[in-house]
Design a protein around this motif. Structure first.
Motif, short mmCIF file in Angstrom:
data_model
loop_
_atom_site.label_atom_id
_atom_site.label_comp_id
_atom_site.label_asym_id
_atom_site.label_seq_id
_atom_site.Cartn_x
_atom_site.Cartn_y
_atom_site.Cartn_z
N GLN A 6 -1.23 10.69 -4.38
CA GLN A 6 -2.31 11.37 -5.10
C GLN A 6 -1.82 11.89 -6.45
N ASP A 43 5.92 11.89 -1.82
CA ASP A 43 4.70 11.11 -1.56
C ASP A 43 3.72 11.46 -2.68
N SER A 53 0.38 5.12 -4.14
CA SER A 53 -0.68 4.23 -3.65
C SER A 53 -1.56 3.82 -4.83
N ASN A 58 0.85 -1.20 0.00
CA ASN A 58 0.00 0.00 0.00
C ASN A 58 0.89 1.25 0.00
N PHE A 75 -4.59 2.55 -4.09
CA PHE A 75 -5.93 2.54 -3.51
C PHE A 75 -6.92 2.83 -4.65
C1 LIG Z 1 -0.92 11.65 0.37
C2 LIG Z 1 -1.11 10.20 0.69
N1 LIG Z 1 -0.08 9.50 1.18
C3 LIG Z 1 -0.20 8.19 1.48
C4 LIG Z 1 -1.38 7.52 1.27
C5 LIG Z 1 -1.48 6.10 1.71
O1 LIG Z 1 -1.84 5.20 0.73
P1 LIG Z 1 -2.58 3.82 1.11
O2 LIG Z 1 -3.99 4.14 1.45
O3 LIG Z 1 -2.42 3.01 -0.12
O4 LIG Z 1 -1.84 3.23 2.27
C6 LIG Z 1 -2.49 8.20 0.73
C7 LIG Z 1 -3.75 7.53 0.39
O5 LIG Z 1 -4.65 7.19 0.93
C8 LIG Z 1 -2.35 9.58 0.46
O6 LIG Z 1 -3.38 10.29 -0.02
#
Ligand SMILES: Cc1ncc(COP(=O)(O)O)c(C=O)c1O
Length: 385
Positions: free
Chosen positions: A167, A164, A188, A59, A190
Motif C-alpha cells: 500500500q 510490506d 503489489s 503479485n 494490484f
Molecule cells: C498490505 C498488503 N500486503 C500484501 C498485499 C497483497 O498483494 P496482492 O493482492 O498483489 O497479492 C496487499 C494487497 O492487496 C496488501 O494490501
C-alpha cells in the motif's frame, strides 16, 4: 454523478495513447513472459526507490513469500507482523509451516508499535517454543512504518526485516524509502494500489546481492543462478536445473510495459494525492471525524484516506444515501479470524480491535477534483451521528 472510490479511468485517460502503444509493442514482439519490458521496468523501479535490485513477481502476496523462502523460514520459526492489515501479510507465514506472531499497532498511524514488537519478541524468546526469524512491517494505508525503531529492534535480535509496502510503495521517511532500513521491500501492483497495473503483479526490492539472486531463482522454479553454476559443467542445459524448490511467480511483460508508462507519472500522482489529503484534513476539521496522522518526517502515498468516527457504520450508511462510497479497512484484524486465531498474540491486540470498529476510508485518488471532494466533505459534515 456517481463518485468513484478509486478512479482508474481518469488516470487511463491521461496516458491512454502511451499505454496503447506500450501494449502494442509487446503484441508485436511476442515475448509475453520475461520479455524486455520486464528487465527495463525492474531497472526503473529500482532507481525510483533507490534500491540496488528490483525483481518483478506475480503479485504482492508472493513478493512476501519470496524472501521468507530465500531465508529458509520454516516450521518452528516465528515471524512478527501486524494483525491490522490485509490478510496477505500474515498468510504467507503458515504457507511455510512457520508461525505468525501478531503484534499490536500504534493508535495514530495504524502501523506496528515498536514497544509492543520488542515485548512480543521477548515473550516469544522466553516462551521458547518458536525461534524468532523475521519481522514484516506494513506501510498501512500508504504511510511508512517507524523503520528507524523497528530496524533497531530487528538488528538487536538478529531478525530479518521485510517492508510490506503493497500500500505504501513510493512513501518516504526523512526523504528515504523503506529499503533504507528493511532487508527487502515488497509491493503489489494490484490495480487499486497507488502504483497499479491492469491485472495482478508485484515486486521485491533489495540492496542484498545474495538475496536478489536467490529470489530470482525462487520466482522461476528454483532455477540455477550464476553462482550455482559457476565453475561447474553440465551435460545438459542448466536451464532445467532446479537448485531449490521454487514457484512460478513472474510479472507479465504486458503488465511491465503498462507499469513503465505509469511509473513516469507516479511522482506527480503522489503529489496530487498529497494535495487531496490536505484538502480533506482542512475540510473535515471540526466535523466529528478524526482525520489521519502521518509519522513525523513521513510522506504518505495515501493508498487510503482513513478517518475514524465513533459511529462508523452509521456514517457509512449516511454517506451511501449521499452517493458517497466508503470502505472499512479492516473490520476483522487477522487474529480475530478463526483460521489465524490459533497463532500467538502476546499481550493481546486491543488497539487493532478498537480501530476495526472505528475506521472508514473515503474516496481517494490523484484525480479527485475539488468539486467532487467538496461533496464528499459536505456529506461527512452533514452526518449527525
Ligand atoms: C498490505 C498488503 N500486503 C500484501 C498485499 C497483497 O498483494 P496482492 O493482492 O498483489 O497479492 C496487499 C494487497 O492487496 C496488501 O494490501
Amino acid at each position: 454523478m456517481t463518485i468513484a472510490f478509486i478512479d482508474l479511468a481518469a488516470q487511463q485517460r491521461r496516458i491512454k495513447p502511451e499505454i496503447d502503444a506500450a501494449i502494442a509493442r509487446v503484441l508485436a514482439h511476442g515475448a509475453y513472459v520475461m520479455g524486455p519490458e520486464v528487465r527495463a521496468f525492474e531497472e526503473q523501479l529500482a532507481a525510483f526507490a533507490g534500491s540496488k535490485h528490483a525483481l518483478g513477481c506475480a503479485n504482492g502476496t508472493e513478493a512476501l513469500v519470496l524472501p521468507l523462502m530465500a531465508w529458509e523460514v520454516g516450521p518452528g520459526d516465528a515471524v512478527f507482523c501486524p494483525s491490522f492489515t490485509f490478510a496477505a501479510t500474515g498468510e504467507v507465514i503458515p504457507w511455510l509451516g512457520a508461525s505468525p506472531v501478531f503484534v499490536d499497532i500504534l493508535e495514530d498511524t495504524y502501523n506496528l508499535d515498536p514497544a509492543k514488537l520488542e515485548a512480543a519478541i521477548q515473550a516469544t524468546k522466553a516462551q521458547g517454543a518458536l525461534t524468532p526469524r523475521a519481522i514484516i512491517a506494513v506501510d498501512l494505508f500508504g504511510q511508512p512504518a517507524d523503520y528507524p525503531a523497528i530496524s533497531a529492534i530487528a538488528k538487536k535480535h538478529g531478525l530479518k526485516l521485510i517492508a510490506d509496502s503493497a500500500q505504501g510503495f513510493g512513501c518516504t521517511l526523512g526523504g528515504q524509502h523503506p529499503g533504507a532500513w528493511a532487508d527487502v521491500v515488497t509491493t503489489s501492483f494490484f490495480p487499486a494500489k497507488p502504483l497499479g497495473c491492469y491485472g495482478d503483479g508485484g515486486a521485491v526490492l533489495t540492496d542484498d546481492d545474495w538475496l536478489a539472486e536467490r529470489m530470482d531463482s525462487l520466482r522461476v522454479h528454483g532455477k540455477a543462478t550464476a553462482s550455482d553454476i559457476q565453475g561447474r559443467t553440465f551435460d545438459h542445459d542448466p536451464k532445467y536445473l532446479n537448485m531449490r524448490v521454487g514457484l512460478n511467480s513472474r510479472l507479465d511483460t504486458i503488465q511491465a510495459a503498462i507499469l513503465i508508462e505509469k511509473l513516469k507519472i507516479f511522482a506527480d500522482e503522489i503529489e496530487k494525492r498529497g494535495v487531496v489529503a490536505e484538502r480533506y484534513a482542512a475540510g473535515l476539521a471540526g466535523s466529528g471525524a478524526k482525520t489521519p496522522a502521518v509519522i513525523q518526517g513521513g510522506v504518505s502515498v495515501w493508498a487510503q484516506y482513513t478517518i475514524e468516527h465513533p459511529d462508523r457504520d452509521g456514517l457509512a450508511a449516511h454517506l451511501k444515501t449521499q452517493g458517497v462510497p466508503s470502505a472499512a479497512y479492516y473490520p476483522m484484524p487477522m487474529h480475530t479470524q478463526a483460521c489465524y486465531s490459533i497463532y500467538p498474540q502476546p499481550g493481546g491486540l486491543p488497539v487493532s480491535e478498537a480501530k476495526a470498529d472505528l475506521v472508514l476510508a473515503l474516496p481517494m485518488h490523484a484525480y479527485l477534483d475539488e468539486e467532487t471532494q467538496d461533496r464528499i466533505i459536505a456529506a461527512v459534515r452533514s452526518f449527525n451521528g
